[in-house]
Design a protein around this motif. Structure first.
Motif, PDB file in Angstrom:
ATOM      1  N   ARG A  18       3.130  -1.822  -7.003  1.00  0.00           N
ATOM      2  CA  ARG A  18       4.195  -2.587  -6.357  1.00  0.00           C
ATOM      3  C   ARG A  18       3.835  -2.898  -4.903  1.00  0.00           C
ATOM      4  O   ARG A  18       3.976  -4.019  -4.442  1.00  0.00           O
ATOM      5  CB  ARG A  18       5.495  -1.803  -6.428  1.00  0.00           C
ATOM      6  CG  ARG A  18       6.634  -2.475  -5.750  1.00  0.00           C
ATOM      7  CD  ARG A  18       7.885  -1.596  -5.770  1.00  0.00           C
ATOM      8  NE  ARG A  18       8.985  -2.385  -5.327  1.00  0.00           N
ATOM      9  CZ  ARG A  18      10.073  -2.602  -6.026  1.00  0.00           C
ATOM     10  NH1 ARG A  18      10.211  -2.064  -7.197  1.00  0.00           N
ATOM     11  NH2 ARG A  18      11.041  -3.339  -5.546  1.00  0.00           N
ATOM     12  N   MET A  21       1.037  -5.548  -4.601  1.00  0.00           N
ATOM     13  CA  MET A  21       1.487  -6.912  -4.909  1.00  0.00           C
ATOM     14  C   MET A  21       2.163  -7.534  -3.692  1.00  0.00           C
ATOM     15  O   MET A  21       1.897  -8.687  -3.345  1.00  0.00           O
ATOM     16  CB  MET A  21       2.444  -6.884  -6.099  1.00  0.00           C
ATOM     17  CG  MET A  21       2.836  -8.233  -6.602  1.00  0.00           C
ATOM     18  SD  MET A  21       3.619  -8.017  -8.202  1.00  0.00           S
ATOM     19  CE  MET A  21       4.813  -9.292  -8.164  1.00  0.00           C
ATOM     20  N   GLU A  22       3.020  -6.794  -3.040  1.00  0.00           N
ATOM     21  CA  GLU A  22       3.707  -7.308  -1.860  1.00  0.00           C
ATOM     22  C   GLU A  22       2.741  -7.485  -0.689  1.00  0.00           C
ATOM     23  O   GLU A  22       2.829  -8.465   0.049  1.00  0.00           O
ATOM     24  CB  GLU A  22       4.863  -6.387  -1.504  1.00  0.00           C
ATOM     25  CG  GLU A  22       5.960  -6.421  -2.562  1.00  0.00           C
ATOM     26  CD  GLU A  22       6.999  -5.325  -2.406  1.00  0.00           C
ATOM     27  OE1 GLU A  22       6.887  -4.509  -1.483  1.00  0.00           O
ATOM     28  OE2 GLU A  22       7.923  -5.300  -3.239  1.00  0.00           O
ATOM     29  N   THR A  25       0.582 -10.564  -1.378  1.00  0.00           N
ATOM     30  CA  THR A  25       1.400 -11.761  -1.158  1.00  0.00           C
ATOM     31  C   THR A  25       1.490 -12.069   0.326  1.00  0.00           C
ATOM     32  O   THR A  25       1.327 -13.224   0.744  1.00  0.00           O
ATOM     33  CB  THR A  25       2.813 -11.559  -1.738  1.00  0.00           C
ATOM     34  OG1 THR A  25       2.706 -11.318  -3.136  1.00  0.00           O
ATOM     35  CG2 THR A  25       3.685 -12.776  -1.509  1.00  0.00           C
ATOM     36  N   THR A  26       1.714 -11.061   1.140  1.00  0.00           N
ATOM     37  CA  THR A  26       1.804 -11.246   2.586  1.00  0.00           C
ATOM     38  C   THR A  26       0.468 -11.712   3.167  1.00  0.00           C
ATOM     39  O   THR A  26       0.430 -12.593   4.026  1.00  0.00           O
ATOM     40  CB  THR A  26       2.249  -9.938   3.263  1.00  0.00           C
ATOM     41  OG1 THR A  26       3.502  -9.543   2.692  1.00  0.00           O
ATOM     42  CG2 THR A  26       2.405 -10.101   4.755  1.00  0.00           C
ATOM     43  N   GLN A  58      11.055  -8.336  -7.842  1.00  0.00           N
ATOM     44  CA  GLN A  58       9.813  -8.228  -7.078  1.00  0.00           C
ATOM     45  C   GLN A  58       8.923  -9.449  -7.299  1.00  0.00           C
ATOM     46  O   GLN A  58       8.396 -10.021  -6.345  1.00  0.00           O
ATOM     47  CB  GLN A  58       9.051  -6.965  -7.461  1.00  0.00           C
ATOM     48  CG  GLN A  58       7.763  -6.827  -6.665  1.00  0.00           C
ATOM     49  CD  GLN A  58       6.824  -5.786  -7.216  1.00  0.00           C
ATOM     50  OE1 GLN A  58       6.985  -5.330  -8.347  1.00  0.00           O
ATOM     51  NE2 GLN A  58       5.846  -5.417  -6.425  1.00  0.00           N
ATOM     52  N   ASN A  61      10.509 -12.455  -5.652  1.00  0.00           N
ATOM     53  CA  ASN A  61      10.345 -12.390  -4.194  1.00  0.00           C
ATOM     54  C   ASN A  61       8.939 -12.788  -3.780  1.00  0.00           C
ATOM     55  O   ASN A  61       8.758 -13.550  -2.830  1.00  0.00           O
ATOM     56  CB  ASN A  61      10.667 -10.989  -3.671  1.00  0.00           C
ATOM     57  CG  ASN A  61      12.147 -10.757  -3.532  1.00  0.00           C
ATOM     58  OD1 ASN A  61      12.933 -11.691  -3.434  1.00  0.00           O
ATOM     59  ND2 ASN A  61      12.527  -9.505  -3.525  1.00  0.00           N
ATOM     60  N   CYS A  62       7.940 -12.258  -4.469  1.00  0.00           N
ATOM     61  CA  CYS A  62       6.551 -12.581  -4.118  1.00  0.00           C
ATOM     62  C   CYS A  62       6.265 -14.069  -4.314  1.00  0.00           C
ATOM     63  O   CYS A  62       5.677 -14.709  -3.437  1.00  0.00           O
ATOM     64  CB  CYS A  62       5.588 -11.730  -4.937  1.00  0.00           C
ATOM     65  SG  CYS A  62       5.574  -9.990  -4.438  1.00  0.00           S
TER      66      CYS A  62
END
Length: 120
Positions: A18, A21-22, A25-26, A58, A61-62
């Motif tokens: 998790r 992944m975030e 993405t950032t 999630q 959001n990504c």
């Protein structure tokens, strides 16, 4: 990871968690916000964005973070007739959707049937 490798970003993390992944993405968003980047635009095509595996908050959001970047362009299709109900107001604002209804009104079996004649 394919996008990260394609734009030659160095990252030291295992994909699939998790947090990763975030973080990835950032990193992608930040790269495309940098005016000195090598690649000017990123186009992402997602078929069936309303699919079961893409319905989590999630994932939405990504994808929304990526779609909200002015140099990242997200093109998506939906299959579910009530797909608009799957995205809450915050996610809808992130995506800034432009909707086009291109329903074929054909049965699912006909839609996925191979076409032998290119003129059809």
């Amino acid at each position: 990871m394919q996008i990260i490798n394609g734009i030659n970003l160095e990252v030291d993390m295992k994909p699939g968690t998790r947090a990763s992944m975030e973080k990835l993405t950032t990193l992608i968003r930040d790269y495309f916000l940098n005016p000195d980047r090598d690649f000017q635009h990123l186009y992402i095509t997602v078929h069936n964005i309303d699919g079961q595996n893409l319905r989590t908050l999630q994932v939405q959001n990504c994808l929304g973070i990526l779609a909200s970047c002015p140099n990242i362009h997200l093109i998506a299709s939906v299959d579910h007739i009530n797909a608009t109900l799957l995205f809450d107001q915050d996610r809808t604002a992130m995506f800034n959707w432009v909707w086009h209804d291109i329903s074929t009104f054909r049965s699912y079996e006909k839609e996925v049937e191979p076409i032998n004649d290119p003129g059809q």
